[in-house]
Structure formats: C-alpha cells, structure tokens
Scaffold this active site. Structure first.
Site, PDB file in Angstrom:
ATOM      1  N   SER A  62      77.012  83.752  71.102  1.00  0.00           N
ATOM      2  CA  SER A  62      75.820  84.685  70.602  1.00  0.00           C
ATOM      3  C   SER A  62      75.767  85.909  71.593  1.00  0.00           C
ATOM      4  O   SER A  62      76.215  85.851  72.760  1.00  0.00           O
ATOM      5  CB  SER A  62      74.400  84.159  70.646  1.00  0.00           C
ATOM      6  OG  SER A  62      73.546  84.653  70.998  1.00  0.00           O
ATOM      7  N   LYS A  85      75.570  87.692  58.514  1.00  0.00           N
ATOM      8  CA  LYS A  85      74.836  86.323  58.573  1.00  0.00           C
ATOM      9  C   LYS A  85      73.370  86.614  58.418  1.00  0.00           C
ATOM     10  O   LYS A  85      72.799  87.698  58.930  1.00  0.00           O
ATOM     11  CB  LYS A  85      74.982  85.623  59.906  1.00  0.00           C
ATOM     12  CG  LYS A  85      73.948  84.437  60.331  1.00  0.00           C
ATOM     13  CD  LYS A  85      74.482  83.969  61.729  1.00  0.00           C
ATOM     14  CE  LYS A  85      73.530  82.621  61.905  1.00  0.00           C
ATOM     15  NZ  LYS A  85      72.281  83.013  62.480  1.00  0.00           N
ATOM     16  N   GLY A 135      73.959  74.292  64.103  1.00  0.00           N
ATOM     17  CA  GLY A 135      73.443  75.090  65.464  1.00  0.00           C
ATOM     18  C   GLY A 135      72.735  73.958  66.057  1.00  0.00           C
ATOM     19  O   GLY A 135      73.306  73.417  66.947  1.00  0.00           O
ATOM     20  N   HIS A 184      68.165  81.826  59.292  1.00  0.00           N
ATOM     21  CA  HIS A 184      68.100  81.881  60.749  1.00  0.00           C
ATOM     22  C   HIS A 184      67.462  80.323  61.231  1.00  0.00           C
ATOM     23  O   HIS A 184      66.665  80.407  62.471  1.00  0.00           O
ATOM     24  CB  HIS A 184      67.302  82.931  61.418  1.00  0.00           C
ATOM     25  CG  HIS A 184      67.646  83.326  62.719  1.00  0.00           C
ATOM     26  ND1 HIS A 184      68.699  84.418  63.051  1.00  0.00           N
ATOM     27  CD2 HIS A 184      67.469  83.113  63.766  1.00  0.00           C
ATOM     28  CE1 HIS A 184      68.771  84.770  64.160  1.00  0.00           C
ATOM     29  NE2 HIS A 184      68.151  83.656  64.658  1.00  0.00           N
ATOM     30  N   THR A 208      74.478  89.343  62.521  1.00  0.00           N
ATOM     31  CA  THR A 208      73.173  89.077  62.195  1.00  0.00           C
ATOM     32  C   THR A 208      72.258  89.899  61.764  1.00  0.00           C
ATOM     33  O   THR A 208      71.836  91.017  62.383  1.00  0.00           O
ATOM     34  CB  THR A 208      72.391  88.280  63.347  1.00  0.00           C
ATOM     35  OG1 THR A 208      73.444  87.165  63.991  1.00  0.00           O
ATOM     36  CG2 THR A 208      71.152  87.559  63.097  1.00  0.00           C
TER      37      THR A 208
END
Ligand code: GLV
Length: 389
Positions: A107, A252, A330, A276, A156
């Site tokens: 990230s 994404k 995740g 998300h 993202t």
C-alpha cells in the site's frame, strides 16, 4: 502450540495480541457497517453443488493473474499500516506471499517503504497507488516502484475522500500510537507487540515521511488523506497514470457496470470489483453481489478480480466460479500477521489453499479453469431486483 484450523482461529489470537486501535482499524467498516457485514454474509447465501465419482487426482489451484503465475487465485490486498499490526509487517507479509507463490500488494500508506520491502524480498511485488494532489510526488513514487521492480500497479479509485469509521475516531488512530494514558494501558497488555516494535526503526508511513510535504501531523492517516489525496481524480488522470506506469495496471474499487466499461476503455489490464472492504460507501452492495453483473458487462474485454468478504477457500471458489480471474484477501491475512507475523500469514494462505483445493475436489473439479457458474447454487434473487435508474 495452537492448532490453526481456519481464519477465525487466527483472528482470535490477533485480537489478543494487537493493540486495540489497530485491531479496530482492521475490523471496521464505515458508518453503520452494513456493506462491511454484507460482503461476508452474501457469500454465505451462495451454495455449492456436491458431485461424486469424478476422478479427483492431479488437482491444482495454480493459475495466472495479469499474466503472472500464482499458486492460487489469491493476492494479498493492499492494506495500510501493516507495520503497526506487527513490527515490519509489510516485509513479513511480502515474504509469506513470496514463499507461497502469490502476489503481495504494498500500500502507498505502508509503514515499511517500497525500498525496505524490495531489499528484504527476492521476487517482485505489486504496488498500490493513492493519487495525490502533488503530481511531482506521485511521479517520484511511481519511479520508486519501478526502480524496486514492482511487477504491477494497482490504482485505487474509491478513496479520494476517506469514509468515516467511528472506532478510528474514538481510538485516535495514529502511526505510531500517541503516548496517552489510554494507549499505555492498552499496550501494557500487548507486551509481545511492544517488544517487537522496540526492535524496529520502522514506525512511520515509510513511503511518505521524508518524501512528501505539507502535512502537520504525519502520524495521522486522516490528515494525510484529507490534505494530500486528489479529490479531482478523473478518468483522464487515470489514463495518464496508466501511460506513466507503462506496465500491468489494475484498477481497484469498481462496483458499477458503467465504471467497469470506462476502465476497459481506458486501457487497464484488470479491474478489482471492490467496495474497499465496506470501508468507504456504506450502503453500497457487496462485491460478490455486484460481480456477476460486471462480469456480464465487461468480462470479455478485461480481466476481472474481486475483493471484499473472502475469509475461506470456499469464498475464493465462489468468486472464481462467478467469473473472477483472481481474488484478494485483506483482513484474512492481517489476522494471521497480527497473530504470529510471517508464519501467521503463511498459515492464513495455507488454510485458504486447503479449503479451496478440498472444495474443488468435492465439487468434482480439478483445475481453476474448470470452475464455472455450474458448480454453484445461487439464489434466484441474489443480485436483487432494483429499479432501473
Ligand atoms: C485505507 O487506507 C483504509 O483505511 O481503508
């Protein structure tokens, strides 16, 4: 030694060992958390067709995502602050993914920097980008990811502005935690976390601190996002980023057929059907519920991945059978990381692989490519009957 049988086992240990602030950060959705919950409960509505007397020898979960070999169709999703869930979290998770043969996505909001992870791993990882108003910073960030040999860029699109997660505000989430009495009391219960943390210098947002300017409190995720993230991001800017990266690009945060069509037109290699993890627009439909429509709309034009709610290999099977070429976990791997570092992430991946493999066998399928909608029992009203807009 605790026997780990499923992802829930890891979650229980994680909850004991990680500071409350970081457990809550992981285990939150925005506002009422309806979308966060439904990402999981909608998977439960889909059932599997049991088949028998089918030769199940020579099975394999191996496949490809964006043309790269993967041991199973599961990547580690980009998750911010991993290095607060466990000291050096990004490095440990990347190593676990590497040992397992699945992609790790770093990230932008990581604690360990791109260079930290590249130096301490052997194989290329993927890099996730949040677009920021400082174009020069974004250009340098992409160059750093290129120099680190990142093999795909995940952009993202669903966090130009951050959704409110109540617990984070109440806990005063920051990286590292502020020295308040409440935090000291909580940390006194998490001695293992503290000992590991004392042994690493990596306690700040490693891709940002020292690289970007203009924020007063560099420990606050909310301040970063409010001050730095680009609220003016549009498809023209997305196209420019894809061109700048000039390598495999994954978009994404697509949850709508029209956006999926735009993504296919703009020249990305894949999209991630995602809300998300229910952390942004509360009230949006679950990712697994939206997946079939998006597959029908653009499945013949662009590779489709999904994330949101995957806690088992059976969930992976369901997503793949509905048309996803790949999935992301995740929270499922964060539980492992917070519970026992690299070994915990490997354990989470192994749990999922075994469940996927056994479920494939019992559904009478030997290869990922053989999984289609005909292995599922999907309720007739699964996608919902919504009025046309
Ligand atoms: C993003 O960084 C998030 O907290 O969801």
């Amino acid at each position: 030694m605790t026997v780990i049988t499923n992802i829930e086992d890891l979650k229980r240990i994680y909850r004991r060992r990680a500071p409350k602030m970081f457990y809550d950060y992981c285990e939150s959705g925005s506002w009422s958390e309806q979308t966060f919950r439904e990402n999981v409960t909608d998977f439960e509505k889909i059932r599997l067709r049991q088949r028998v007397a089918v030769d199940m020898t020579g099975r394999s979960t191996a496949t490809q995502m964006v043309g790269q070999d993967v041991a199973m169709p599961v990547a580690l999703a980009p998750v911010g602050l991993l290095g607060m869930q466990h000291a050096d979290g990004e490095i440990l998770a990347a190593r676990a993914a590497e040992a397992f043969g699945v992609p790790f996505t770093l990230s932008t909001m990581s604690i360990c920097s791109i260079e930290d992870v590249a130096e301490r791993t052997q194989k290329p990882f993927w890099f996730q980008l949040y677009t920021m108003t400082d174009e020069d910073y974004v250009r340098r960030l992409l160059q750093r990811a290129k120099d680190a040999k990142c093999s795909a860029l995940v952009i993202t699109l669903d966090l130009q502005i951050i959704g409110q997660r109540h617990k984070d505000l109440k806990n005063g989430l920051s990286a590292p935690p502020k020295p308040t009495l409440k935090n000291w009391l909580d940390l006194s219960l998490r001695w293992r976390w503290g000992l590991n943390m004392l042994q690493t210098p990596r306690r700040h947002f490693g891709n940002i601190v020292g690289h970007a300017q203009g924020v007063d409190d560099p420990s606050s995720l909310f301040e970063w996002t409010a001050k730095q993230f680009d609220p003016a991001l549009d498809w023209k800017k997305v196209a420019k980023l894809i061109e700048m990266w000039d390598g495999p690009t994954i978009l994404k945060g697509i949850l709508d057929e029209e956006d999926a069509r735009m993504a296919a037109e703009v020249g990305a290699d894949a999209i991630v059907v995602s809300n998300h993890g229910g952390r942004q627009l509360d009230g949006a439909l679950s990712a697994i519920r939206m997946l079939p429509r998006i597959v029908d709309a653009v499945g013949d034009r662009i590779e489709i991945h999904m994330d949101g709610g995957i806690r088992s290999g059976q969930d992976v099977l369901k997503a793949v059978a509905l048309g996803a070429k790949g999935t992301y976990v995740g929270r499922a791997f964060v539980y492992g990381l917070g519970a026992m570092g690299q070994q915990g992430v490997e354990s989470a991946l192994e749990v999922i692989r075994k469940e996927l493999d056994t479920s494939m066998a019992l559904c009478g399928r030997r290869r990922i490519e053989d999984l289609g909608r005909d292995v599922l029992l999907v309720p007739e009203d699964f996608e919902g009957r919504w009025q046309d807009v």
